[in-house]
Design an enzyme around this catalytic site. Structure first.
Site, PDB file in Angstrom:
ATOM      1  N   GLY A  46       0.834  -1.184   0.000  1.00 34.37           N
ATOM      2  CA  GLY A  46       0.000   0.000   0.000  1.00 34.37           C
ATOM      3  C   GLY A  46       0.872   1.238   0.000  1.00 34.37           C
ATOM      4  O   GLY A  46       2.045   1.178   0.389  1.00 34.37           O
ATOM      5  N   GLN A  51       3.258   9.998   1.087  1.00 39.68           N
ATOM      6  CA  GLN A  51       4.541   9.280   1.122  1.00 39.68           C
ATOM      7  C   GLN A  51       5.418   9.590  -0.086  1.00 39.68           C
ATOM      8  O   GLN A  51       6.617   9.338  -0.050  1.00 39.68           O
ATOM      9  CB  GLN A  51       4.314   7.759   1.215  1.00 39.68           C
ATOM     10  N   CYS A  96       6.152  -0.038   7.493  1.00 41.11           N
ATOM     11  CA  CYS A  96       5.767   1.058   6.615  1.00 41.11           C
ATOM     12  C   CYS A  96       6.970   1.462   5.781  1.00 41.11           C
ATOM     13  O   CYS A  96       8.092   1.526   6.291  1.00 41.11           O
ATOM     14  CB  CYS A  96       5.306   2.246   7.472  1.00 41.11           C
ATOM     15  N   LEU A  97       6.719   1.749   4.502  1.00 35.67           N
ATOM     16  CA  LEU A  97       7.820   2.130   3.608  1.00 35.67           C
ATOM     17  C   LEU A  97       8.471   3.445   4.052  1.00 35.67           C
ATOM     18  O   LEU A  97       9.615   3.719   3.700  1.00 35.67           O
ATOM     19  CB  LEU A  97       7.319   2.251   2.168  1.00 35.67           C
ATOM     20  N   HIS A 138      -4.153   1.688   7.707  1.00 33.82           N
ATOM     21  CA  HIS A 138      -2.793   2.244   7.772  1.00 33.82           C
ATOM     22  C   HIS A 138      -2.622   3.369   6.741  1.00 33.82           C
ATOM     23  O   HIS A 138      -2.109   4.445   7.066  1.00 33.82           O
ATOM     24  CB  HIS A 138      -1.807   1.092   7.519  1.00 33.82           C
ATOM     25  N   GLU A 139      -3.087   3.125   5.500  1.00 36.54           N
ATOM     26  CA  GLU A 139      -2.904   4.131   4.441  1.00 36.54           C
ATOM     27  C   GLU A 139      -3.750   5.377   4.705  1.00 36.54           C
ATOM     28  O   GLU A 139      -3.295   6.501   4.486  1.00 36.54           O
ATOM     29  CB  GLU A 139      -3.240   3.547   3.065  1.00 36.54           C
ATOM     30  N   HIS A 142      -2.191   7.794   7.021  1.00 38.51           N
ATOM     31  CA  HIS A 142      -1.190   8.680   6.403  1.00 38.51           C
ATOM     32  C   HIS A 142      -1.826   9.992   5.935  1.00 38.51           C
ATOM     33  O   HIS A 142      -1.166  11.034   5.940  1.00 38.51           O
ATOM     34  CB  HIS A 142      -0.538   7.999   5.197  1.00 38.51           C
TER      35      HIS A 142
HETATM   36 ZN    ZN Z   1       2.828   3.529   5.775  1.00 44.55          ZN
END
Ligand code: ZN
Length: 195
Positions: A46, A51, A96-97, A138-139, A142
């Site tokens: 995701g 991000q 998380c990235l 989670h997304e 953000h």
């Molecule tokens: Zn994330």
């Protein structure tokens, strides 16, 4: 399509409340394609627009409910997504990235119903369970400047350190929230200094 740079925790864009999308134009569609490419390249399941430095309410999530032999899962492209219903609570470790190599245990709904616009601007409603529910929650976090490190059980935060002796291929080194935040901030500062 282009790969975009993924921002690391400590970059102010990740802490902003992202703006609603008012109109879907070519620029936005191109950004969605870039997000999908960037997510698969990372690799991740995701990605939220902040991000990649775009403070707008757009997310992409891989469809984890379909378990077939496709090399790439289908991806949901969601514009202005919001959770309208949440049910149950499940604890699990996530990453998380934007917080590379960190993991932590976060309580998330077991099932969510999400309303959004699709890439054609048509309203859609999606029901998601399990890992998909976790990923979309989670997304969407953000988009409100929230990251999993804010929600994780403090004692569960750990670096994933490569270790070929371990069955998983890594071992966990416990870290405090403060230490982890400082480590990411140093990464961001160094990247800025390097231009
Ligand atoms: Zn994330």
């Amino acid at each position: 399509m282009a790969l975009r740079k993924i921002l690391v925790c400590g970059d102010p864009v990740l802490r902003m409340k992202a703006k609603r999308v008012r109109s879907i134009d070519d620029g936005l569609l191109e950004m969605l394609d870039d997000m999908v490419e960037t997510m698969f390249d990372a690799p991740g399941i995701g990605l939220a627009a902040p991000q990649i430095g775009e403070s707008v309410r757009v997310v992409v999530v891989a469809d984890l409910s379909v378990d077939d032999d496709q090399e790439r899962p289908e991806v949901h492209r969601l514009i202005n997504p919001r959770i309208v219903e949440a049910e149950g609570q499940v604890e699990a470790a996530e990453g998380c990235l934007s917080l590379p190599t960190l993991q932590g245990v976060v309580l998330r709904p077991r099932r969510v119903v999400v309303e959004a616009l699709d890439a054609d601007g048509e309203p859609m409603v999606m029901e998601m369970e399990g890992w998909s529910a976790r990923a979309i929650s989670h997304e969407i976090d953000h988009l409100d400047g929230r990251m999993f490190i804010d929600l994780a059980e403090p004692d569960s935060l750990a670096w994933m350190v490569p270790d070929e002796e371990d069955d998983r291929g890594y071992r966990l080194n416990t870290v405090s929230k403060q230490e982890a935040l400082e480590a990411f901030q140093r990464l961001v500062d160094r990247a800025k200094a390097d231009g």
